[in-house]
Write a protein that holds these residues in place. Structure first.
Motif, PDB file in Angstrom:
ATOM      1  N   GLY A 180      -2.804   3.568  -3.550  1.00 43.37           N
ATOM      2  CA  GLY A 180      -2.751   2.326  -4.313  1.00 43.37           C
ATOM      3  C   GLY A 180      -2.529   1.151  -3.385  1.00 43.37           C
ATOM      4  O   GLY A 180      -1.861   1.276  -2.352  1.00 43.37           O
ATOM      5  N   HIS A 181      -3.119   0.003  -3.753  1.00 37.79           N
ATOM      6  CA  HIS A 181      -2.919  -1.211  -2.958  1.00 37.79           C
ATOM      7  C   HIS A 181      -2.904  -2.435  -3.871  1.00 37.79           C
ATOM      8  O   HIS A 181      -3.518  -2.439  -4.937  1.00 37.79           O
ATOM      9  CB  HIS A 181      -3.982  -1.346  -1.865  1.00 37.79           C
ATOM     10  N   VAL A 182      -2.186  -3.439  -3.425  1.00 41.68           N
ATOM     11  CA  VAL A 182      -2.101  -4.692  -4.168  1.00 41.68           C
ATOM     12  C   VAL A 182      -3.358  -5.501  -3.888  1.00 41.68           C
ATOM     13  O   VAL A 182      -3.743  -5.700  -2.732  1.00 41.68           O
ATOM     14  CB  VAL A 182      -0.839  -5.484  -3.772  1.00 41.68           C
ATOM     15  N   VAL A 183      -3.988  -5.954  -4.955  1.00 44.68           N
ATOM     16  CA  VAL A 183      -5.181  -6.795  -4.845  1.00 44.68           C
ATOM     17  C   VAL A 183      -4.779  -8.263  -4.816  1.00 44.68           C
ATOM     18  O   VAL A 183      -5.278  -9.043  -4.011  1.00 44.68           O
ATOM     19  CB  VAL A 183      -6.149  -6.515  -6.019  1.00 44.68           C
ATOM     20  N   ARG A 237       0.839  -1.204   0.000  1.00 39.73           N
ATOM     21  CA  ARG A 237       0.000   0.000   0.000  1.00 39.73           C
ATOM     22  C   ARG A 237       0.874   1.253   0.000  1.00 39.73           C
ATOM     23  O   ARG A 237       1.818   1.348   0.775  1.00 39.73           O
ATOM     24  CB  ARG A 237      -0.901  -0.012   1.218  1.00 39.73           C
ATOM     25  N   VAL A 238       0.536   2.225  -0.843  1.00 38.11           N
ATOM     26  CA  VAL A 238       1.230   3.515  -0.882  1.00 38.11           C
ATOM     27  C   VAL A 238       0.208   4.634  -1.029  1.00 38.11           C
ATOM     28  O   VAL A 238      -0.926   4.407  -1.456  1.00 38.11           O
ATOM     29  CB  VAL A 238       2.251   3.606  -2.048  1.00 38.11           C
ATOM     30  N   VAL A 269       2.785  -2.315  -5.824  1.00 36.47           N
ATOM     31  CA  VAL A 269       3.421  -3.587  -6.178  1.00 36.47           C
ATOM     32  C   VAL A 269       4.886  -3.566  -5.770  1.00 36.47           C
ATOM     33  O   VAL A 269       5.386  -4.518  -5.163  1.00 36.47           O
ATOM     34  CB  VAL A 269       3.258  -3.882  -7.686  1.00 36.47           C
ATOM     35  N   HIS A 270       5.582  -2.466  -6.067  1.00 38.57           N
ATOM     36  CA  HIS A 270       7.007  -2.369  -5.729  1.00 38.57           C
ATOM     37  C   HIS A 270       7.237  -2.576  -4.235  1.00 38.57           C
ATOM     38  O   HIS A 270       8.237  -3.175  -3.824  1.00 38.57           O
ATOM     39  CB  HIS A 270       7.543  -1.019  -6.179  1.00 38.57           C
ATOM     40  N   SER A 271       6.316  -2.117  -3.405  1.00 37.13           N
ATOM     41  CA  SER A 271       6.477  -2.226  -1.954  1.00 37.13           C
ATOM     42  C   SER A 271       6.491  -3.673  -1.466  1.00 37.13           C
ATOM     43  O   SER A 271       6.863  -3.934  -0.324  1.00 37.13           O
ATOM     44  CB  SER A 271       5.371  -1.450  -1.231  1.00 37.13           C
ATOM     45  N   THR A 272       6.099  -4.612  -2.304  1.00 39.57           N
ATOM     46  CA  THR A 272       6.063  -6.027  -1.918  1.00 39.57           C
ATOM     47  C   THR A 272       7.263  -6.812  -2.435  1.00 39.57           C
ATOM     48  O   THR A 272       7.394  -7.999  -2.135  1.00 39.57           O
ATOM     49  CB  THR A 272       4.787  -6.710  -2.449  1.00 39.57           C
ATOM     50  N   LEU A 273       8.145  -6.174  -3.201  1.00 37.64           N
ATOM     51  CA  LEU A 273       9.205  -6.895  -3.907  1.00 37.64           C
ATOM     52  C   LEU A 273      10.518  -6.918  -3.128  1.00 37.64           C
ATOM     53  O   LEU A 273      10.883  -5.936  -2.482  1.00 37.64           O
ATOM     54  CB  LEU A 273       9.438  -6.267  -5.281  1.00 37.64           C
TER      55      LEU A 273
END
Length: 174
Positions: A137-140, A68-69, A103-107
């Protein structure tokens, strides 16, 4: 004989805006050695500069968590289309950035991504009178090779101004 209508607001006045940015290769080098969340947190807290596109368009990262950002955006007339509101490309840039950064925050370190698609919906106009806009923004769904993210643009009263979904391709090794 007909002629084009004259502007009713008086003569046009020229405005000027200057733009500065930091070498994007500094950011790229930092990204290579940090996991996505730490990288984004360093941008949020000022230890790393924001992306050149953020300063050009006029937004800044304000928070980063795993998946999430959030960005803050101050609309200005330099972002207007010919009918007096913020251009849809600015909406799309904010929404794409929020989806991608979520997405980048999860990598892990050394892993990159790129957007495969972006589907944008414009729900309300944005003008200078809108005030500060937040783009979250958040990853679904995240997989090994692709991730799906969603982003929303809201005003200070929580009204939805626009939204988007994006698929991102995960790029191991950068």
């Amino acid at each position: 004989m007909t002629s084009a209508a004259e502007p009713t607001t008086g003569p046009a006045t020229t405005r000027r805006r200057e733009h500065e940015w930091t070498d994007p290769m500094v950011l790229a080098a930092a990204a290579a050695g940090l996991d996505g969340l730490e990288y984004l947190r360093r941008i949020v807290d000022g230890r790393l500069p924001g992306a050149p596109v953020a300063s050009l368009v006029g937004f800044r990262a304000v928070s980063a968590e795993h998946g999430r950002v959030a960005f803050a955006f101050e609309p200005g007339e330099h972002q207007y289309n010919p009918i007096g509101s913020v251009h849809g490309g600015v909406y799309a840039t904010l929404l794409d950035s929020a989806c991608g950064c979520a997405v980048h925050s999860t990598l892990p370190a050394g892993t990159g991504y790129t957007s495969l698609d972006l589907s944008v919906r414009f729900l309300r106009r944005i003008t200078v009178d809108t005030g500060t806009v937040t783009c979250t923004g958040h990853v679904v769904q995240a997989g090994r090779r692709t991730a799906l993210a969603r982003a929303e643009l809201t005003d200070a009263e929580g009204r939805l101004l626009g939204e988007a979904t994006s698929s991102c391709l995960i790029l191991p090794g950068g």
